[in-house]
Motif scaffolding. Structure first.
Motif, mmCIF file in Angstrom:
data_model
loop_
_atom_site.group_PDB
_atom_site.id
_atom_site.type_symbol
_atom_site.label_atom_id
_atom_site.label_comp_id
_atom_site.label_asym_id
_atom_site.label_seq_id
_atom_site.Cartn_x
_atom_site.Cartn_y
_atom_site.Cartn_z
ATOM 1 N N HIS A 1 0.827 -1.206 0.000
ATOM 2 C CA HIS A 1 0.000 0.000 0.000
ATOM 3 C C HIS A 1 0.860 1.255 0.000
ATOM 4 C CE1 HIS A 1 -3.253 2.737 0.890
ATOM 5 N NE2 HIS A 1 -2.542 3.200 1.936
ATOM 6 N N ILE A 2 1.958 1.243 0.788
ATOM 7 C CA ILE A 2 2.825 2.419 0.863
ATOM 8 C C ILE A 2 3.498 2.671 -0.476
ATOM 9 C CG2 ILE A 2 4.890 3.376 1.951
ATOM 10 C CD1 ILE A 2 4.122 1.884 4.480
ATOM 11 N N SER A 3 3.965 1.576 -1.102
ATOM 12 C CA SER A 3 4.620 1.715 -2.407
ATOM 13 C C SER A 3 3.637 2.248 -3.449
ATOM 14 C CB SER A 3 5.180 0.368 -2.864
ATOM 15 O OG SER A 3 6.164 -0.091 -1.959
ATOM 16 N N LEU A 4 2.379 1.731 -3.412
ATOM 17 C CA LEU A 4 1.369 2.192 -4.356
ATOM 18 C C LEU A 4 1.066 3.675 -4.168
ATOM 19 C CD1 LEU A 4 -0.752 1.606 -6.534
ATOM 20 C CD2 LEU A 4 -2.327 0.949 -4.697
ATOM 21 N N GLN A 5 1.019 4.107 -2.911
ATOM 22 C CA GLN A 5 0.728 5.508 -2.612
ATOM 23 C C GLN A 5 1.856 6.413 -3.097
ATOM 24 O OE1 GLN A 5 0.375 6.375 1.571
ATOM 25 N NE2 GLN A 5 -1.004 8.108 1.197
ATOM 26 N N ARG A 6 3.135 5.941 -2.850
ATOM 27 C CA ARG A 6 4.280 6.750 -3.282
ATOM 28 C C ARG A 6 4.347 6.822 -4.798
ATOM 29 N NH1 ARG A 6 7.778 4.536 -0.380
ATOM 30 N NH2 ARG A 6 8.576 2.972 -1.843
ATOM 31 N N SER A 7 4.107 5.705 -5.456
ATOM 32 C CA SER A 7 4.147 5.667 -6.915
ATOM 33 C C SER A 7 3.046 6.542 -7.524
ATOM 34 C CB SER A 7 3.987 4.218 -7.388
ATOM 35 O OG SER A 7 3.931 4.165 -8.797
ATOM 36 N N ALA A 8 1.842 6.480 -6.919
ATOM 37 C CA ALA A 8 0.726 7.287 -7.416
ATOM 38 C C ALA A 8 1.001 8.778 -7.242
ATOM 39 C CB ALA A 8 -0.556 6.890 -6.691
ATOM 40 N N ARG A 9 1.638 9.125 -6.111
ATOM 41 C CA ARG A 9 1.903 10.535 -5.857
ATOM 42 C C ARG A 9 2.945 11.071 -6.843
ATOM 43 N NH1 ARG A 9 3.415 10.227 -0.773
ATOM 44 N NH2 ARG A 9 1.293 10.393 0.025
ATOM 45 N N GLN A 10 4.005 10.266 -7.104
ATOM 46 C CA GLN A 10 5.031 10.692 -8.042
ATOM 47 C C GLN A 10 4.455 10.880 -9.452
ATOM 48 O OE1 GLN A 10 7.909 7.592 -7.555
ATOM 49 N NE2 GLN A 10 8.861 8.531 -5.722
ATOM 50 N N ALA A 11 3.595 9.934 -9.851
ATOM 51 C CA ALA A 11 2.972 10.034 -11.171
ATOM 52 C C ALA A 11 2.025 11.243 -11.239
ATOM 53 C CB ALA A 11 2.214 8.743 -11.487
ATOM 54 N N ALA A 12 1.320 11.475 -10.140
ATOM 55 C CA ALA A 12 0.382 12.603 -10.104
ATOM 56 C C ALA A 12 1.104 13.929 -10.254
ATOM 57 C CB ALA A 12 -0.416 12.567 -8.800
ATOM 58 N N ILE A 13 2.294 14.019 -9.626
ATOM 59 C CA ILE A 13 3.070 15.253 -9.739
ATOM 60 C C ILE A 13 3.493 15.491 -11.175
ATOM 61 C CG2 ILE A 13 5.266 16.347 -9.112
ATOM 62 C CD1 ILE A 13 5.012 14.998 -6.360
ATOM 63 N N LYS A 14 3.976 14.428 -11.843
ATOM 64 C CA LYS A 14 4.424 14.576 -13.225
ATOM 65 C C LYS A 14 3.255 14.930 -14.147
ATOM 66 C CE LYS A 14 8.349 11.447 -12.609
ATOM 67 N NZ LYS A 14 8.980 10.142 -12.982
ATOM 68 N N TRP A 15 2.124 14.247 -13.953
ATOM 69 C CA TRP A 15 0.952 14.540 -14.786
ATOM 70 C C TRP A 15 0.443 15.978 -14.545
ATOM 71 C CZ3 TRP A 15 -0.079 12.580 -19.063
ATOM 72 C CH2 TRP A 15 0.031 11.219 -19.338
ATOM 73 N N PRO B 1 -8.400 4.252 -7.912
ATOM 74 C CA PRO B 1 -8.807 5.306 -6.961
ATOM 75 C C PRO B 1 -7.627 6.015 -6.314
ATOM 76 C CG PRO B 1 -10.151 3.355 -6.660
ATOM 77 C CD PRO B 1 -9.062 2.961 -7.612
ATOM 78 N N ALA B 2 -6.512 5.280 -6.151
ATOM 79 C CA ALA B 2 -5.335 5.898 -5.534
ATOM 80 C C ALA B 2 -4.780 6.999 -6.412
ATOM 81 C CB ALA B 2 -4.265 4.841 -5.268
ATOM 82 N N HIS B 3 -4.890 6.816 -7.750
ATOM 83 C CA HIS B 3 -4.418 7.859 -8.666
ATOM 84 C C HIS B 3 -5.248 9.136 -8.498
ATOM 85 C CE1 HIS B 3 -2.784 4.501 -11.534
ATOM 86 N NE2 HIS B 3 -2.199 4.502 -10.337
ATOM 87 N N GLN B 4 -6.558 8.952 -8.357
ATOM 88 C CA GLN B 4 -7.440 10.117 -8.212
ATOM 89 C C GLN B 4 -7.163 10.870 -6.907
ATOM 90 O OE1 GLN B 4 -11.530 8.824 -8.829
ATOM 91 N NE2 GLN B 4 -10.839 7.324 -10.364
ATOM 92 N N ARG B 5 -6.955 10.084 -5.822
ATOM 93 C CA ARG B 5 -6.657 10.735 -4.530
ATOM 94 C C ARG B 5 -5.335 11.480 -4.597
ATOM 95 N NH1 ARG B 5 -8.730 5.777 -2.502
ATOM 96 N NH2 ARG B 5 -6.595 4.979 -2.233
ATOM 97 N N ALA B 6 -4.326 10.857 -5.238
ATOM 98 C CA ALA B 6 -3.018 11.480 -5.320
ATOM 99 C C ALA B 6 -3.071 12.752 -6.164
ATOM 100 C CB ALA B 6 -2.008 10.492 -5.912
ATOM 101 N N TYR B 7 -3.792 12.714 -7.264
ATOM 102 C CA TYR B 7 -3.866 13.884 -8.135
ATOM 103 C C TYR B 7 -4.632 15.035 -7.455
ATOM 104 C CZ TYR B 7 -4.060 16.608 -12.399
ATOM 105 O OH TYR B 7 -3.913 17.603 -13.337
ATOM 106 N N GLN B 8 -5.684 14.673 -6.736
ATOM 107 C CA GLN B 8 -6.436 15.706 -6.017
ATOM 108 C C GLN B 8 -5.575 16.357 -4.943
ATOM 109 O OE1 GLN B 8 -9.540 16.927 -6.645
ATOM 110 N NE2 GLN B 8 -9.000 18.428 -5.073
ATOM 111 N N GLU B 9 -4.742 15.544 -4.293
ATOM 112 C CA GLU B 9 -3.830 16.067 -3.269
ATOM 113 C C GLU B 9 -2.829 17.040 -3.873
ATOM 114 O OE1 GLU B 9 -0.541 13.583 -1.513
ATOM 115 O OE2 GLU B 9 -1.930 13.631 0.200
#
Length: 348
Positions: free
Chosen positions: A3-17, A42-50
């Motif tokens: 879960h932690i890895s997925l969250q970190r990966s989603a956040r990094q991708a969200a920043i780039k996008w 859903p993790a991508h959506q949460r990360a991008y919104q953040e």
């Protein structure tokens, strides 16, 4: 993937996008890939919104791209979250203050707008002159000889200051703009009526032809709040054919006399109804260049009832000793009326 890895990966991708899409238009070639990534989990959506929420606290897209490590992101998010809470409190406080100030400013602005004069005029009459005028609202004004009044209309009130002399008013009715006459000794308030105000040195007389008039002594208006009980008995409401007087002490009394007498000056007639020498002297002075004064003697004052034409003022003064126990002395400065002392009989 944990879960932690997925969250970190989603956040990094969200920043780039976010960096790519912030300036992209609807036709950008990467938009379809971005939307595919965004809705794939859903993790991508949460990360991008953040990231969107935090963007306003960053200086440039480069700073977003440098938030690579989870530790950097964690520290940044915690710091930003605290700043966001503080900013929210400050924003809400400033909003409340803004609307409070805006409300107060609007209130006083409206008050100033309502109080701004829409009409101002001065009506002066010379000795022996009578002036009539219709005001902008249809109110009819008659100013007696040797009188001085000032008229100011605002959006919330019609105000007249009777500085000297006598005037009658046939007031156009307007419930939203009361008609107020300040005579110095008393304030008269009406909505629509016909009345007259006669100002003397020691009293003011109000006569109502028709309608309703509220009269308040000046002391009642200027004294402290405890003064209400002291002067309440002298606040009068006058109706059709009623007459009242207010003296220098703020005391009022109703008079048993026709209100119509107060309007006789409009037709060039002077009416005295049980008038003393002081009232007679002040009234006659309005019609002659040489002023008339009176020697005041409470014990020997006279009471005269008479109706005369204003043009016969001099004849009336000459004949005054014949109709009343009065002596008339005239010099180059004034004509003086002196009450004769009562003769007492002596026993032989």
């Amino acid at each position: 993937m944990s879960h932690i890895s997925l969250q970190r990966s989603a956040r990094q991708a969200a920043i780039k996008w976010f960096v790519i899409m912030q300036d992209a238009d609807i036709e950008h070639p990467e938009r379809s890939r971005f939307e595919e990534w965004l809705f794939s989990h859903p993790a991508h959506q949460r990360a991008y919104q953040e990231v969107c929420t935090l963007w306003e606290d960053l200086d440039s897209p480069d700073r977003l791209l440098h938030l690579e490590s989870a530790m950097q992101q964690k520290i940044f998010i915690e710091k930003t979250d605290r700043s966001k809470k503080i900013r929210t409190v400050i924003t809400r406080t400033l909003s409340v203050m803004f609307f409070a100030v805006a409300g107060i400013s609007a209130y006083y602005g409206y008050e100033a707008w309502e109080s701004q004069p829409t009409m101002h005029m001065v009506a002066n009459t010379a000795i022996g002159q009578i002036r009539s005028q219709v005001l902008e609202d249809g109110t009819k004004l008659m100013v007696n000889a040797n009188s001085d009044i000032e008229i100011t209309y605002t959006r919330k009130e019609r105000r007249v200051i009777l500085k000297q002399g006598e005037a009658s008013f046939d007031v156009a009715k307007n419930p939203d703009r009361p008609f107020v006459v300040d005579s110095g000794l008393a304030r008269i308030t009406v909505l629509g009526t016909r009345f007259a105000v006669n100002k003397f040195s020691s009293k003011v007389r109000i006569s109502v032809d028709h309608g309703v008039v509220r009269v308040e002594p000046q002391q009642y208006l200027t004294t402290e709040l405890t003064g209400v009980n002291r002067y309440a008995e002298h606040v009068l409401t006058l109706r059709d054919n009623e007459v009242a007087e207010f003296n220098l002490n703020g005391q009022s009394k109703r008079l048993q006399r026709p209100a119509a007498d107060a309007f006789s000056f409009e037709f060039g007639t002077i009416t005295f109804d049980q008038a003393g020498l002081e009232e007679i002297a002040e009234t006659l002075s309005r019609y002659r260049q040489l002023p008339v004064t009176a020697q005041f003697d409470t014990a020997n004052d006279v009471s005269i009832t008479a109706v005369i034409q204003a043009k016969y003022t001099e004849r009336f003064i000459t004949e005054l000793p014949i109709i009343a126990p009065v002596k008339v002395n005239t010099d180059r400065n004034a004509t003086l009326l002196i009450p004769k002392k009562m003769q007492t009989s002596r026993k032989p």
